[in-house]
Scaffold this motif. Sequence first.
Motif, PDB file in Angstrom:
ATOM      1  N   THR A 140      -6.969   2.031   4.062  1.00 54.45           N
ATOM      2  CA  THR A 140      -8.166   1.715   3.286  1.00 54.45           C
ATOM      3  C   THR A 140      -8.834   0.453   3.791  1.00 54.45           C
ATOM      4  OG1 THR A 140      -7.119   2.729   1.366  1.00 54.45           O
ATOM      5  CG2 THR A 140      -9.016   1.318   0.940  1.00 54.45           C
ATOM      6  N   PHE A 141      -8.022  -0.494   4.260  1.00 52.41           N
ATOM      7  CA  PHE A 141      -8.531  -1.791   4.696  1.00 52.41           C
ATOM      8  C   PHE A 141      -8.381  -1.947   6.194  1.00 52.41           C
ATOM      9  CE2 PHE A 141      -7.036  -2.200   0.349  1.00 52.41           C
ATOM     10  CZ  PHE A 141      -8.134  -2.761  -0.276  1.00 52.41           C
ATOM     11  N   TYR A 142      -9.235  -2.791   6.736  1.00 54.10           N
ATOM     12  CA  TYR A 142      -9.190  -3.065   8.169  1.00 54.10           C
ATOM     13  C   TYR A 142      -8.081  -4.075   8.438  1.00 54.10           C
ATOM     14  CZ  TYR A 142     -10.806  -4.386  12.853  1.00 54.10           C
ATOM     15  OH  TYR A 142     -10.884  -4.625  14.201  1.00 54.10           O
ATOM     16  N   TYR A 143      -7.060  -3.655   9.135  1.00 50.33           N
ATOM     17  CA  TYR A 143      -5.947  -4.559   9.457  1.00 50.33           C
ATOM     18  C   TYR A 143      -6.442  -5.675  10.370  1.00 50.33           C
ATOM     19  CZ  TYR A 143      -1.186  -5.894  10.633  1.00 50.33           C
ATOM     20  OH  TYR A 143      -0.015  -6.592  10.787  1.00 50.33           O
ATOM     21  N   PRO A 144      -6.080  -6.949  10.185  1.00 46.78           N
ATOM     22  CA  PRO A 144      -4.989  -7.468   9.372  1.00 46.78           C
ATOM     23  C   PRO A 144      -5.411  -8.108   8.043  1.00 46.78           C
ATOM     24  CG  PRO A 144      -5.580  -9.108  10.984  1.00 46.78           C
ATOM     25  CD  PRO A 144      -6.594  -8.003  11.072  1.00 46.78           C
ATOM     26  N   THR A 145      -6.168  -7.448   7.221  1.00 45.69           N
ATOM     27  CA  THR A 145      -6.490  -7.954   5.892  1.00 45.69           C
ATOM     28  C   THR A 145      -5.206  -8.272   5.133  1.00 45.69           C
ATOM     29  OG1 THR A 145      -8.497  -6.610   5.808  1.00 45.69           O
ATOM     30  CG2 THR A 145      -7.618  -7.369   3.711  1.00 45.69           C
ATOM     31  N   THR A 146      -5.172  -9.432   4.470  1.00 44.11           N
ATOM     32  CA  THR A 146      -4.035  -9.784   3.618  1.00 44.11           C
ATOM     33  C   THR A 146      -4.368  -9.423   2.174  1.00 44.11           C
ATOM     34  OG1 THR A 146      -3.340 -11.596   5.061  1.00 44.11           O
ATOM     35  CG2 THR A 146      -2.521 -11.637   2.799  1.00 44.11           C
ATOM     36  N   ILE A 147      -3.444  -8.727   1.534  1.00 45.60           N
ATOM     37  CA  ILE A 147      -3.617  -8.309   0.147  1.00 45.60           C
ATOM     38  C   ILE A 147      -2.891  -9.308  -0.752  1.00 45.60           C
ATOM     39  CG2 ILE A 147      -3.203  -6.482  -1.539  1.00 45.60           C
ATOM     40  CD1 ILE A 147      -5.141  -5.704   0.686  1.00 45.60           C
ATOM     41  N   TYR A 148      -3.622  -9.898  -1.700  1.00 43.80           N
ATOM     42  CA  TYR A 148      -3.032 -10.821  -2.658  1.00 43.80           C
ATOM     43  C   TYR A 148      -2.993 -10.166  -4.039  1.00 43.80           C
ATOM     44  CZ  TYR A 148      -3.714 -14.456   0.864  1.00 43.80           C
ATOM     45  OH  TYR A 148      -3.655 -15.206   2.014  1.00 43.80           O
ATOM     46  N   TYR A 149      -1.859 -10.282  -4.707  1.00 39.80           N
ATOM     47  CA  TYR A 149      -1.719  -9.702  -6.046  1.00 39.80           C
ATOM     48  C   TYR A 149      -1.065 -10.717  -6.971  1.00 39.80           C
ATOM     49  CZ  TYR A 149       3.154  -8.889  -4.651  1.00 39.80           C
ATOM     50  OH  TYR A 149       4.447  -9.057  -4.219  1.00 39.80           O
ATOM     51  N   LYS A 150      -1.327 -10.561  -8.269  1.00 38.12           N
ATOM     52  CA  LYS A 150      -0.795 -11.497  -9.254  1.00 38.12           C
ATOM     53  C   LYS A 150       0.707 -11.299  -9.435  1.00 38.12           C
ATOM     54  CE  LYS A 150      -3.214 -12.122 -13.009  1.00 38.12           C
ATOM     55  NZ  LYS A 150      -4.038 -11.843 -14.214  1.00 38.12           N
TER      56      LYS A 150
ATOM     57  N   PRO B 285       4.789  -4.370   3.881  1.00 38.40           N
ATOM     58  CA  PRO B 285       3.330  -4.252   3.766  1.00 38.40           C
ATOM     59  C   PRO B 285       2.933  -3.195   2.733  1.00 38.40           C
ATOM     60  CG  PRO B 285       4.074  -3.051   5.674  1.00 38.40           C
ATOM     61  CD  PRO B 285       5.293  -3.740   5.119  1.00 38.40           C
ATOM     62  N   TRP B 286       1.649  -3.199   2.397  1.00 40.17           N
ATOM     63  CA  TRP B 286       1.080  -2.214   1.474  1.00 40.17           C
ATOM     64  C   TRP B 286      -0.170  -1.640   2.103  1.00 40.17           C
ATOM     65  CZ3 TRP B 286      -3.527  -1.789  -1.385  1.00 40.17           C
ATOM     66  CH2 TRP B 286      -3.512  -0.835  -2.415  1.00 40.17           C
ATOM     67  N   ASP B 287      -0.223  -0.316   2.242  1.00 39.08           N
ATOM     68  CA  ASP B 287      -1.324   0.352   2.938  1.00 39.08           C
ATOM     69  C   ASP B 287      -1.529  -0.249   4.327  1.00 39.08           C
ATOM     70  OD1 ASP B 287      -3.401   2.318   3.004  1.00 39.08           O
ATOM     71  OD2 ASP B 287      -4.885   0.744   2.682  1.00 39.08           O
ATOM     72  N   GLY B 288      -0.411  -0.642   4.945  1.00 37.17           N
ATOM     73  CA  GLY B 288      -0.460  -1.191   6.288  1.00 37.17           C
ATOM     74  C   GLY B 288      -0.819  -2.650   6.382  1.00 37.17           C
ATOM     75  N   CYS B 289      -1.045  -3.305   5.239  1.00 42.00           N
ATOM     76  CA  CYS B 289      -1.468  -4.712   5.231  1.00 42.00           C
ATOM     77  C   CYS B 289      -0.385  -5.615   4.652  1.00 42.00           C
ATOM     78  CB  CYS B 289      -2.740  -4.871   4.396  1.00 42.00           C
ATOM     79  SG  CYS B 289      -4.169  -3.985   5.033  1.00 42.00           S
ATOM     80  N   PRO B 290      -0.258  -6.840   5.170  1.00 49.05           N
ATOM     81  CA  PRO B 290       0.682  -7.785   4.582  1.00 49.05           C
ATOM     82  C   PRO B 290       0.229  -8.184   3.176  1.00 49.05           C
ATOM     83  CG  PRO B 290      -0.718  -8.885   6.188  1.00 49.05           C
ATOM     84  CD  PRO B 290      -1.007  -7.424   6.301  1.00 49.05           C
ATOM     85  N   THR B 291       1.181  -8.539   2.314  1.00 50.68           N
ATOM     86  CA  THR B 291       0.860  -8.927   0.944  1.00 50.68           C
ATOM     87  C   THR B 291       1.466 -10.276   0.598  1.00 50.68           C
ATOM     88  OG1 THR B 291       2.795  -7.783   0.037  1.00 50.68           O
ATOM     89  CG2 THR B 291       0.749  -6.525   0.165  1.00 50.68           C
ATOM     90  N   ALA B 292       0.883 -10.909  -0.432  1.00 46.74           N
ATOM     91  CA  ALA B 292       1.385 -12.191  -0.947  1.00 46.74           C
ATOM     92  C   ALA B 292       0.911 -12.313  -2.390  1.00 46.74           C
ATOM     93  CB  ALA B 292       0.881 -13.360  -0.109  1.00 46.74           C
ATOM     94  N   THR B 293       1.592 -13.135  -3.176  1.00 45.94           N
ATOM     95  CA  THR B 293       1.188 -13.341  -4.560  1.00 45.94           C
ATOM     96  C   THR B 293       0.165 -14.473  -4.651  1.00 45.94           C
ATOM     97  OG1 THR B 293       3.051 -14.838  -4.944  1.00 45.94           O
ATOM     98  CG2 THR B 293       3.374 -12.510  -5.490  1.00 45.94           C
TER      99      THR B 293
END
Length: 226
Positions: A136-146, A155-163
């Motif tokens: 869904t996102f253009y790598y290397p977008t970082t996904i931040y979640y609460k 990773p999530w959907d191929g992207c790294p994640t962080a809180t």
Amino acid sequence: RMLRSVTIPESVIEIEDGSFYNCASLTSVTIPDGVLYLGESAYFGCSSLTEAAIGKSVTSIHYQTFYGCDNLESIEIPDGVTEIGFSAFQYCSSLRSVVIPENVTEIEEWAFQGCTNLFEVYFRGDAPNISGETHTFYYPTTIYYKAGATGWTNPWDGCPTATWVPEEPTALSFEVVAGKLVLTFGGGRLEASSDLILWNLVEVTEEGKYELDIPSTGKTFYRVAQ
């Protein structure tokens, strides 16, 4: 003449499919809160569009709504949105950061593909369902979640994640109840001062609320500090 700006009346409840298709000179969009339906490809190819504000009554951003708006730098997605459709923001290559409301439960494939400068996406809620097999996102977008949100992996959907911890705006209000001053606050810690120079932390027994007897003399000032 080329369409450079447009004012949508508050009475409008629907922006039909392809309404502003390839309006290449349109520079900004404000969609009124009364709009219930934001159509497919409504702003497809609006290559001069730099900002867009979507009204709070919109619940879905449909197929290719903002496809190819390659100068779109900011987008405000309202809290009522539950779905972001196929290729909704594809090739919006000037987007750098997006906040996804907590009510979004479905993001279709290619929604943010080609957003080559979108390095940060912030999710306020649980991980939505991702349809299709394409990222869904253009790598290397970082996904931040609460912290505490569910469904996230790394990773999530191929992207790294962080809180992340969203910054809440400070707020302070008061009322008098049964002879007591009741302070309600948020976004930080409550502090008190008698001279507006020296501030001291107020110890509270209930989060976001402080009660005290109304003093007969003197002055005390309160503020919320982050």
